[in-house]
Design an enzyme around this catalytic site. Sequence first.
Site, PDB file in Angstrom:
ATOM      1  N   LYS A   1     -12.248  -4.538   2.631  1.00 38.69           N
ATOM      2  CA  LYS A   1     -13.320  -4.941   3.539  1.00 38.69           C
ATOM      3  C   LYS A   1     -14.673  -5.241   2.867  1.00 38.69           C
ATOM      4  O   LYS A   1     -15.569  -5.792   3.506  1.00 38.69           O
ATOM      5  CB  LYS A   1     -13.560  -3.832   4.598  1.00 38.69           C
ATOM      6  CG  LYS A   1     -12.447  -3.725   5.615  1.00 38.69           C
ATOM      7  CD  LYS A   1     -12.549  -4.830   6.653  1.00 38.69           C
ATOM      8  CE  LYS A   1     -11.263  -5.065   7.392  1.00 38.69           C
ATOM      9  NZ  LYS A   1     -10.492  -6.225   6.947  1.00 38.69           N
TER      10      LYS A   1
ATOM     11  N   TYR B   1       0.886  -1.167   0.000  1.00 40.66           N
ATOM     12  CA  TYR B   1       0.000   0.000   0.000  1.00 40.66           C
ATOM     13  C   TYR B   1       0.921   1.213   0.000  1.00 40.66           C
ATOM     14  O   TYR B   1       1.623   1.449   0.996  1.00 40.66           O
ATOM     15  CB  TYR B   1      -0.878   0.017   1.256  1.00 40.66           C
ATOM     16  CG  TYR B   1      -2.006  -1.003   1.237  1.00 40.66           C
ATOM     17  CD1 TYR B   1      -3.266  -0.653   0.759  1.00 40.66           C
ATOM     18  CD2 TYR B   1      -1.815  -2.299   1.708  1.00 40.66           C
ATOM     19  CE1 TYR B   1      -4.316  -1.577   0.749  1.00 40.66           C
ATOM     20  CE2 TYR B   1      -2.864  -3.227   1.697  1.00 40.66           C
ATOM     21  CZ  TYR B   1      -4.109  -2.858   1.223  1.00 40.66           C
ATOM     22  OH  TYR B   1      -5.140  -3.764   1.213  1.00 40.66           O
TER      23      TYR B   1
HETATM   24  P1  RFL Z   1     -22.301  -7.601  -5.872  1.00 44.00           P
HETATM   25  O1  RFL Z   1     -21.013  -8.289  -6.093  1.00 44.00           O
HETATM   26  O2  RFL Z   1     -22.510  -6.262  -6.451  1.00 44.00           O
HETATM   27  O3  RFL Z   1     -23.433  -8.589  -6.419  1.00 44.00           O
HETATM   28  C1  RFL Z   1     -24.780  -8.183  -6.551  1.00 44.00           C
HETATM   29  C2  RFL Z   1     -25.446  -9.027  -7.621  1.00 44.00           C
HETATM   30  O4  RFL Z   1     -26.819  -8.650  -7.728  1.00 44.00           O
HETATM   31  C3  RFL Z   1     -27.166  -8.545  -9.113  1.00 44.00           C
HETATM   32  N1  RFL Z   1     -28.294  -7.602  -9.201  1.00 44.00           N
HETATM   33  C4  RFL Z   1     -29.574  -7.990  -9.375  1.00 44.00           C
HETATM   34  N2  RFL Z   1     -30.118  -9.191  -9.508  1.00 44.00           N
HETATM   35  C5  RFL Z   1     -31.451  -9.255  -9.676  1.00 44.00           C
HETATM   36  N3  RFL Z   1     -32.250  -8.149  -9.712  1.00 44.00           N
HETATM   37  C6  RFL Z   1     -31.748  -6.931  -9.581  1.00 44.00           C
HETATM   38  N4  RFL Z   1     -32.520  -5.847  -9.614  1.00 44.00           N
HETATM   39  C7  RFL Z   1     -30.345  -6.807  -9.397  1.00 44.00           C
HETATM   40  N5  RFL Z   1     -29.505  -5.749  -9.234  1.00 44.00           N
HETATM   41  C8  RFL Z   1     -28.270  -6.252  -9.115  1.00 44.00           C
HETATM   42  C9  RFL Z   1     -25.898  -8.054  -9.778  1.00 44.00           C
HETATM   43  O5  RFL Z   1     -25.883  -8.365 -11.164  1.00 44.00           O
HETATM   44  C10 RFL Z   1     -24.816  -8.807  -8.989  1.00 44.00           C
HETATM   45  O6  RFL Z   1     -24.510 -10.059  -9.581  1.00 44.00           O
HETATM   46  O7  RFL Z   1     -22.650  -7.491  -4.309  1.00 44.00           O
HETATM   47  P2  RFL Z   1     -22.336  -8.515  -3.117  1.00 44.00           P
HETATM   48  O8  RFL Z   1     -22.724  -9.924  -3.491  1.00 44.00           O
HETATM   49  O9  RFL Z   1     -22.897  -7.905  -1.898  1.00 44.00           O
HETATM   50  O10 RFL Z   1     -20.733  -8.555  -3.009  1.00 44.00           O
HETATM   51  C11 RFL Z   1     -20.008  -7.416  -2.608  1.00 44.00           C
HETATM   52  C12 RFL Z   1     -18.614  -7.422  -3.235  1.00 44.00           C
HETATM   53  O11 RFL Z   1     -18.733  -7.635  -4.615  1.00 44.00           O
HETATM   54  C13 RFL Z   1     -17.857  -6.113  -2.963  1.00 44.00           C
HETATM   55  O12 RFL Z   1     -18.073  -5.679  -1.643  1.00 44.00           O
HETATM   56  C14 RFL Z   1     -16.334  -6.265  -3.180  1.00 44.00           C
HETATM   57  O13 RFL Z   1     -16.030  -6.556  -4.509  1.00 44.00           O
HETATM   58  C15 RFL Z   1     -15.595  -4.982  -2.769  1.00 44.00           C
HETATM   59  N6  RFL Z   1     -14.142  -5.038  -3.007  1.00 44.00           N
HETATM   60  C16 RFL Z   1     -13.301  -5.700  -2.139  1.00 44.00           C
HETATM   61  N7  RFL Z   1     -13.800  -6.352  -1.071  1.00 44.00           N
HETATM   62  C17 RFL Z   1     -12.979  -7.056  -0.238  1.00 44.00           C
HETATM   63  O14 RFL Z   1     -13.458  -7.631   0.761  1.00 44.00           O
HETATM   64  N8  RFL Z   1     -11.602  -7.144  -0.463  1.00 44.00           N
HETATM   65  C18 RFL Z   1     -11.029  -6.529  -1.532  1.00 44.00           C
HETATM   66  O15 RFL Z   1      -9.817  -6.702  -1.722  1.00 44.00           O
HETATM   67  C19 RFL Z   1     -11.875  -5.750  -2.401  1.00 44.00           C
HETATM   68  N9  RFL Z   1     -11.348  -5.123  -3.456  1.00 44.00           N
HETATM   69  C20 RFL Z   1     -13.590  -4.385  -4.119  1.00 44.00           C
HETATM   70  C21 RFL Z   1     -12.165  -4.448  -4.312  1.00 44.00           C
HETATM   71  C22 RFL Z   1     -14.393  -3.707  -5.028  1.00 44.00           C
HETATM   72  C23 RFL Z   1     -13.811  -3.070  -6.108  1.00 44.00           C
HETATM   73  N10 RFL Z   1     -14.696  -2.393  -7.008  1.00 44.00           N
HETATM   74  C24 RFL Z   1     -14.649  -2.551  -8.405  1.00 44.00           C
HETATM   75  C25 RFL Z   1     -15.842  -1.676  -6.498  1.00 44.00           C
HETATM   76  C26 RFL Z   1     -11.588  -3.810  -5.382  1.00 44.00           C
HETATM   77  C27 RFL Z   1     -12.386  -3.092  -6.267  1.00 44.00           C
HETATM   78  C28 RFL Z   1     -11.696  -2.377  -7.390  1.00 44.00           C
HETATM   79  C1  PHB Z   2      -7.095  -6.633  -4.856  1.00 48.28           C
HETATM   80  O1  PHB Z   2      -6.208  -7.508  -4.927  1.00 48.28           O
HETATM   81  O2  PHB Z   2      -7.912  -6.450  -5.769  1.00 48.28           O
HETATM   82  C2  PHB Z   2      -7.165  -5.757  -3.657  1.00 48.28           C
HETATM   83  C3  PHB Z   2      -6.355  -6.046  -2.571  1.00 48.28           C
HETATM   84  C4  PHB Z   2      -6.394  -5.228  -1.448  1.00 48.28           C
HETATM   85  C5  PHB Z   2      -7.247  -4.142  -1.429  1.00 48.28           C
HETATM   86  C6  PHB Z   2      -8.066  -3.863  -2.502  1.00 48.28           C
HETATM   87  C7  PHB Z   2      -8.031  -4.677  -3.634  1.00 48.28           C
HETATM   88  O3  PHB Z   2      -7.269  -3.328  -0.332  1.00 48.28           O
END
Ligand code: RFL
Ligand code: PHB
Length: 389
Positions: free
Chosen positions: A296, A200
């Site tokens: 998170k 980081y």
């Molecule tokens: P999601 O993954 O958004 O899934 C929701 C699903 O619902 C569908 N949907 C519908 N289905 C039916 N009817 C509707 N009206 C609907 N509207 C939506 C969608 O198509 C989708 O399939 O939510 P969920 O399941 O709560 O999961 C949450 C996680 O995806 C999210 O918190 C993480 O990706 C966040 N995040 C990270 N979290 C971590 O714990 N560790 C990480 O290292 C981390 N890195 C990240 C991340 C998120 C990122 N972005 C792009 C926001 C890194 C990035 C860059």
């Molecule tokens: C990732 O690998 O996508 C990643 C890892 C750590 C973070 C966010 C994203 O804090």
Amino acid sequence: MRTQVVIIGGGPSGLLLGQLLHTQGIDAVVLERKTRDYVLSRIRAGILETGTISLMHQAGVGARLEAEGFVHDGTIISYGDEEFTINFKEHTDTSVVVYGQTEVTRDLYDAREAAGLRTLFNVEQVEIHGADTDKAYVTYNVCGETHRIDCDFIAGCDGFHGVSRQTIPLSVRREYEKVYPFGWLGILSETPPVNDELIYAASERGFALCSMRNAKLSRYYIQCSLSDKPEDWTDEAFWQELKRRIPAQHAEKLVTGPSIEKSIAPLRSFVTEPMRWGRLFLCGDAAHIVPPTGAKGLNTAASDIHYLFEGLKQHYLENNSAGLETYSEKALARVWKAERFSWWMTNLLHRFPDQTEFDLKMQKADIDFLRSNKSAQSVMAQNYIGLPY
Ligand code: RFL
Ligand code: PHB
């Protein structure tokens, strides 16, 4: 059609809940707006807390994660060319595991299909009815035809842009939000990671993160302007900028190559309260968003699922609704702590457009304190590996 629990959203939250309910013989239908391939193509989280890993095992889908996940005992924090390690193992006797969200979702879909559980893809116009009555049901369209599922409960796992949260009347719902004045530009590249541990990196040019998926696949991010578009950034420009933000000793070793994915995510902190309205329970991104700095998002989604699963299990197997009654309260208590940690890490490591000289000094003092103080490192380690459920 009738089921016990309608799960709206086939992302990691919805799928994990579905699999856990299946282990207890509780029937659920998952409604997903997109296709399985679309959900699997979204490159997102990479770091799993121990609690999330335990839930994967509990759901019967921990084998590949156990075999292929990379255990990380610490992480590097850098500023300019200086760096130090936060040792998770030393402070908490626990580690985190690098295992992509794509893989988590794939394992859950494979298990769901193998068990013959019902998932409906490409559903449109999902609507929740009677969530505050004893006759809850959900309607949706597939190929222009409207269908109805009657149910006991609805799990709103449909992410930030879903319909579930919007179903809770504004007179009941309270939202808290902070939007940050920058985004993260992320790339995935088939190159070996620059370092064994995540870095980081705070720098005068803004934040950067060096992460990975495996020994041949790297994930890198740089803080970018909200007006930037992924196509504005050539791979070459991305690598140059990354090298300028990480310590020289790592920049020299960085192996670059073509990006196989490039995207920009805006950064936001968001919480909705309450997380339950009658028979509707919000989980994961449908209820809260954190900036990705503390890793998170997915992990907090998993802890919501833990509380909801325990509540539903108690309801169906012990005829006791206490867990469902206290779901919102318990989930939110942990959510707010994850929000605080992600907000703190974001403030610690990013450059803000309106930062004064004083603000910069405060940021530097915060990093210096973390570098030199074991208690501060312990606090960070405890939060990073995940607070207890
Ligand atoms: P999601 O993954 O958004 O899934 C929701 C699903 O619902 C569908 N949907 C519908 N289905 C039916 N009817 C509707 N009206 C609907 N509207 C939506 C969608 O198509 C989708 O399939 O939510 P969920 O399941 O709560 O999961 C949450 C996680 O995806 C999210 O918190 C993480 O990706 C966040 N995040 C990270 N979290 C971590 O714990 N560790 C990480 O290292 C981390 N890195 C990240 C991340 C998120 C990122 N972005 C792009 C926001 C890194 C990035 C860059
Ligand atoms: C990732 O690998 O996508 C990643 C890892 C750590 C973070 C966010 C994203 O804090």
